[in-house]
Design a protein around this motif. Structure first.
Motif, PDB file in Angstrom:
ATOM      1  N   GLN A 284       0.849  -1.190   0.000  1.00 27.08           N
ATOM      2  CA  GLN A 284       0.000   0.000   0.000  1.00 27.08           C
ATOM      3  C   GLN A 284       0.881   1.236   0.000  1.00 27.08           C
ATOM      4  O   GLN A 284       2.008   1.203   0.459  1.00 27.08           O
ATOM      5  N   ASP A 285       0.327   2.284  -0.501  1.00 31.02           N
ATOM      6  CA  ASP A 285       1.063   3.544  -0.466  1.00 31.02           C
ATOM      7  C   ASP A 285       0.769   4.215   0.865  1.00 31.02           C
ATOM      8  O   ASP A 285      -0.095   5.068   0.954  1.00 31.02           O
ATOM      9  N   GLU A 286       1.478   3.775   1.909  1.00 30.08           N
ATOM     10  CA  GLU A 286       1.192   4.380   3.221  1.00 30.08           C
ATOM     11  C   GLU A 286       2.145   5.540   3.464  1.00 30.08           C
ATOM     12  O   GLU A 286       3.092   5.435   4.227  1.00 30.08           O
TER      13      GLU A 286
ATOM     14  N   VAL B 170      -8.310  18.882  -6.565  1.00 34.93           N
ATOM     15  CA  VAL B 170      -7.022  19.445  -6.970  1.00 34.93           C
ATOM     16  C   VAL B 170      -5.918  18.507  -6.475  1.00 34.93           C
ATOM     17  O   VAL B 170      -5.740  18.324  -5.279  1.00 34.93           O
ATOM     18  N   LYS B 171      -5.258  17.881  -7.441  1.00 35.42           N
ATOM     19  CA  LYS B 171      -4.200  16.932  -7.064  1.00 35.42           C
ATOM     20  C   LYS B 171      -2.852  17.638  -7.176  1.00 35.42           C
ATOM     21  O   LYS B 171      -2.524  18.190  -8.229  1.00 35.42           O
ATOM     22  N   VAL B 172      -2.084  17.622  -6.081  1.00 34.37           N
ATOM     23  CA  VAL B 172      -0.788  18.305  -6.055  1.00 34.37           C
ATOM     24  C   VAL B 172       0.293  17.271  -5.782  1.00 34.37           C
ATOM     25  O   VAL B 172       0.175  16.456  -4.872  1.00 34.37           O
TER      26      VAL B 172
ATOM     27  N   TRP C  96     -14.885  17.450  -9.426  1.00 32.53           N
ATOM     28  CA  TRP C  96     -15.047  16.653  -8.211  1.00 32.53           C
ATOM     29  C   TRP C  96     -16.147  15.617  -8.434  1.00 32.53           C
ATOM     30  O   TRP C  96     -17.218  15.947  -8.941  1.00 32.53           O
ATOM     31  N   ILE C  97     -15.864  14.376  -8.101  1.00 29.36           N
ATOM     32  CA  ILE C  97     -16.888  13.338  -8.248  1.00 29.36           C
ATOM     33  C   ILE C  97     -17.448  13.025  -6.870  1.00 29.36           C
ATOM     34  O   ILE C  97     -16.720  12.575  -5.982  1.00 29.36           O
ATOM     35  N   GLN C  98     -18.739  13.293  -6.703  1.00 29.25           N
ATOM     36  CA  GLN C  98     -19.391  12.941  -5.437  1.00 29.25           C
ATOM     37  C   GLN C  98     -19.769  11.473  -5.525  1.00 29.25           C
ATOM     38  O   GLN C  98     -20.628  11.109  -6.301  1.00 29.25           O
TER      39      GLN C  98
HETATM   40  N1  LIG Z   1     -12.076  13.768  -9.246  1.00 29.31           N
HETATM   41  C1  LIG Z   1     -12.117  13.344  -7.976  1.00 29.31           C
HETATM   42  N2  LIG Z   1     -13.251  13.468  -7.252  1.00 29.31           N
HETATM   43  C2  LIG Z   1     -13.315  13.062  -5.982  1.00 29.31           C
HETATM   44  N3  LIG Z   1     -12.294  12.503  -5.310  1.00 29.31           N
HETATM   45  C3  LIG Z   1     -11.132  12.348  -5.965  1.00 29.31           C
HETATM   46  C4  LIG Z   1     -10.984  12.761  -7.320  1.00 29.31           C
HETATM   47  N4  LIG Z   1      -9.727  12.468  -7.709  1.00 29.31           N
HETATM   48  C5  LIG Z   1      -9.122  11.908  -6.658  1.00 29.31           C
HETATM   49  N5  LIG Z   1      -9.942  11.831  -5.601  1.00 29.31           N
HETATM   50  C6  LIG Z   1      -9.628  11.260  -4.275  1.00 29.31           C
HETATM   51  O1  LIG Z   1      -8.233  11.280  -4.070  1.00 29.31           O
HETATM   52  C7  LIG Z   1      -7.698   9.955  -3.953  1.00 29.31           C
HETATM   53  C8  LIG Z   1      -6.328   9.858  -4.597  1.00 29.31           C
HETATM   54  O2  LIG Z   1      -6.427  10.189  -5.961  1.00 29.31           O
HETATM   55  P1  LIG Z   1      -5.591   9.409  -7.076  1.00 29.31           P
HETATM   56  O3  LIG Z   1      -5.841   7.953  -6.954  1.00 29.31           O
HETATM   57  O4  LIG Z   1      -5.879  10.059  -8.373  1.00 29.31           O
HETATM   58  O5  LIG Z   1      -4.127   9.780  -6.583  1.00 29.31           O
HETATM   59  P2  LIG Z   1      -2.766   9.058  -6.935  1.00 29.31           P
HETATM   60  O6  LIG Z   1      -1.674   9.845  -6.289  1.00 29.31           O
HETATM   61  O7  LIG Z   1      -2.686   8.883  -8.410  1.00 29.31           O
HETATM   62  O8  LIG Z   1      -2.969   7.668  -6.214  1.00 29.31           O
HETATM   63  P3  LIG Z   1      -2.296   6.254  -6.482  1.00 29.31           P
HETATM   64  O9  LIG Z   1      -1.465   6.005  -5.282  1.00 29.31           O
HETATM   65  O10 LIG Z   1      -3.490   5.323  -6.612  1.00 29.31           O
HETATM   66  O11 LIG Z   1      -1.493   6.367  -7.740  1.00 29.31           O
HETATM   67  C9  LIG Z   1      -8.760   9.083  -4.580  1.00 29.31           C
HETATM   68  O12 LIG Z   1      -8.731   7.793  -4.057  1.00 29.31           O
HETATM   69  C10 LIG Z   1     -10.049   9.807  -4.223  1.00 29.31           C
HETATM   70  O13 LIG Z   1     -10.417   9.544  -2.888  1.00 29.31           O
END
Ligand SMILES: Nc1ncnc2c1ncn2[C@@H]1O[C@H](COP(=O)(O)OP(=O)(O)OP(=O)(O)O)[C@@H](O)[C@H]1O
Length: 458
Positions: free
Chosen positions: A111-113, A167-169, A259-261
């Motif tokens: 897992q990515d902990e 917003v993914k950072v 955002w996906i609810q």
């Molecule tokens: N568009 C979205 N709407 C709602 N929640 C989101 C959305 N995108 C991401 N999330 C939340 O953020 C979490 C992490 O996003 P995501 O899996 O894209 O990140 P990651 O860094 O690519 O993760 P992984 O370790 O799986 O590669 C998701 O499991 C979800 O809970």
């Protein structure tokens, strides 16, 4: 000042982020101190693992107990070593040609902990990547991330125009840390290949493939493009949903999307409590997976239940398009043919399929492989299609591939991972759910109606 959905001053980088082992080597060859420090951090667990292995040999521990313990240790060491090693372990977990099943099973639990990083740094990244402070772009942004994953963390926010966004950072210094780890791993694999000439698998090629993949995953522009391509191919399937990308607020290390609810497919009881038919969602997921694998070839290589959301309107939303893969048409046809040959118990033809797919060299000694395949599939096929359990077949096939030195191409390993993930979800919803039964009509229809000459024979 009102900010409409207009581009603010962003500098979308011209070149996509690419893995370049030579450039990485050039960079770290001149930074010996950093390399040595990291080597020491890596050597310690390697020595500890080797010592344990040696000890178990001395005390003549039973092989299955020995490997079980060693597999757990391996997983723990990889987790402690950080993102690059977690990803290496996850990649290894799909490679029955490289590791025995007991290790594969343990590594799938990786897992990515990783702890979240400070929001202050995330804000700094947003400024650097998007050319404006977060408060100029977003009307709202959560103080803390709602999720922290291996490569980045996700905030919930609202655009000035009212849309709710995720917003993914990206994690700080990620590319640099991963580059250093890949550099060291490459030195190690080159040495292993030279030292142990018995190793038939091209380990350096596998590592380079993983490096290329990781660098792609670190480029959120690439991820946004993947999401849009996925949407264009599959969002016309009933009840499949893909979040929209807000390009104005996206760059390599920051991704702004709709955002996906919804509820993750890891929480089946919550989904049922909301009156959503989880079974229907799995059926939809299976149809989408079949179209990905057998029709367009462009597929989501990481469809674990945390990346799939059940929406309130009973749609299934896909998330996380960082890891995608592609299967060439000839590979798709060969896979369908292989399926037909399995059902027809034509194992000589099946071996030819494996040769066509480069799993086996053309000069392979056919008899022992045919014998093993015959036993495996005769056992499996004595049950009717309704009783076939994918996971069991894959496990047996993995053992067979390991014993008979198959070379498993990366795309195949990813397909298996996707299918096993899907079956896992299905069986959580209903232990009797048969993915193969659900998939069968589609495959049969393809065989009957597809005009491709490669399939007409079948
Ligand atoms: N568009 C979205 N709407 C709602 N929640 C989101 C959305 N995108 C991401 N999330 C939340 O953020 C979490 C992490 O996003 P995501 O899996 O894209 O990140 P990651 O860094 O690519 O993760 P992984 O370790 O799986 O590669 C998701 O499991 C979800 O809970």
């Amino acid at each position: 000042m009102e900010v409409k959905n207009q581009p603010i001053a962003i500098q979308i980088s011209e070149q996509p982020l690419r893995y370049n082992p030579e450039a990485i080597a050039h960079k770290f060859d001149s930074n010996k101190i950093r390399v040595i420090k990291r080597w020491l951090e890596i050597l310690l667990p390697i020595i500890s693992f080797a010592a344990q292995w040696w000890w178990y040999r001395i005390i003549r521990l039973k092989p299955h107990i020995k490997h079980h313990h060693l597999a757990i240790k391996l997983r723990q060491h990889l987790t402690n070593l950080g993102t690059a090693y977690i990803k290496v372990g996850q990649a290894l977990s799909t490679r029955p040609d490289l590791l025995p099943t007991v290790y594969l099973d343990e590594l799938t639990k990786l897992q990515d902990e990783l702890p979240a990083f400070p929001t202050k740094i995330a804000h700094q990244f947003i400024l650097e990547e998007l050319g404006a402070a977060p408060q100029e772009i977003y009307a709202e942004l959560t103080e803390l991330p709602i999720a922290a994953a291996s490569l980045g963390q996700v905030y919930k926010g609202k655009l000035k125009t009212g849309e709710i966004v995720a917003v993914k950072v990206q994690r700080p210094d990620l590319a640099d840390k991963i580059a250093l780890d890949l550099y060291i791993l490459r030195v190690l694999t080159v040495w292993l290949e030279k030292r142990f000439s018995k190793i038939r698998t091209n380990l350096v090629a596998i590592l380079d493939e993983l490096g290329a993949r990781l660098f792609e995953e670190m480029d959120y522009i690439q991820e946004g493009n993947n999401a849009e391509k996925f949407a264009s191919l599959y969002s016309n399937i009933t009840d499949i949903y893909v979040p929209k990308i807000y390009w104005q607020y996206t760059n390599r290390r920051v991704l702004t999307m709709e955002w996906i609810q919804g509820t993750k497919l890891t929480h089946i009881s919550e989904i049922n409590a909301q009156g959503i038919n989880a079974r229907h969602l799995v059926e939809v997921g299976i149809q989408c997976t079949l179209r990905q694998l057998l029709e367009h070839g462009f597929f989501h290589a990481d469809p674990h239940p945390g990346n799939l959301l059940a929406m309130e309107n009973s749609k299934l939303a896909y998330l996380d398009f960082g890891m995608m893969s592609y299967i060439e048409p000839y590979q798709r046809y060969a896979l369908i043919n292989a399926l037909v040959h399995i059902v027809n118990r034509d194992f000589t033809a099946l071996i030819q399929d494996y040769i066509d797919l480069d799993f086996l060299p053309p000069d392979v000694d056919v008899a022992p492989v045919r014998g093993a395949l015959t036993t495996l599939f005769n056992d499996a096929l004595t049950s009717n299609v309704a009783e076939l359990n994918f996971q069991v077949i894959i496990q047996k096939l993995s053992e067979l591939m390991y014993e008979h030195s198959f070379q498993v191409p990366a795309y195949y390993a990813l397909i298996i991972r996707a299918l096993v993930a899907l079956e896992g979800i299905a069986m959580k919803i209903d232990p009797d759910f048969k993915v193969l039964v659900s998939a069968y009509p589609y495959v049969a229809k393809r065989l009957l109606t597809d005009p491709a000459p490669e399939l007409r024979k079948s």
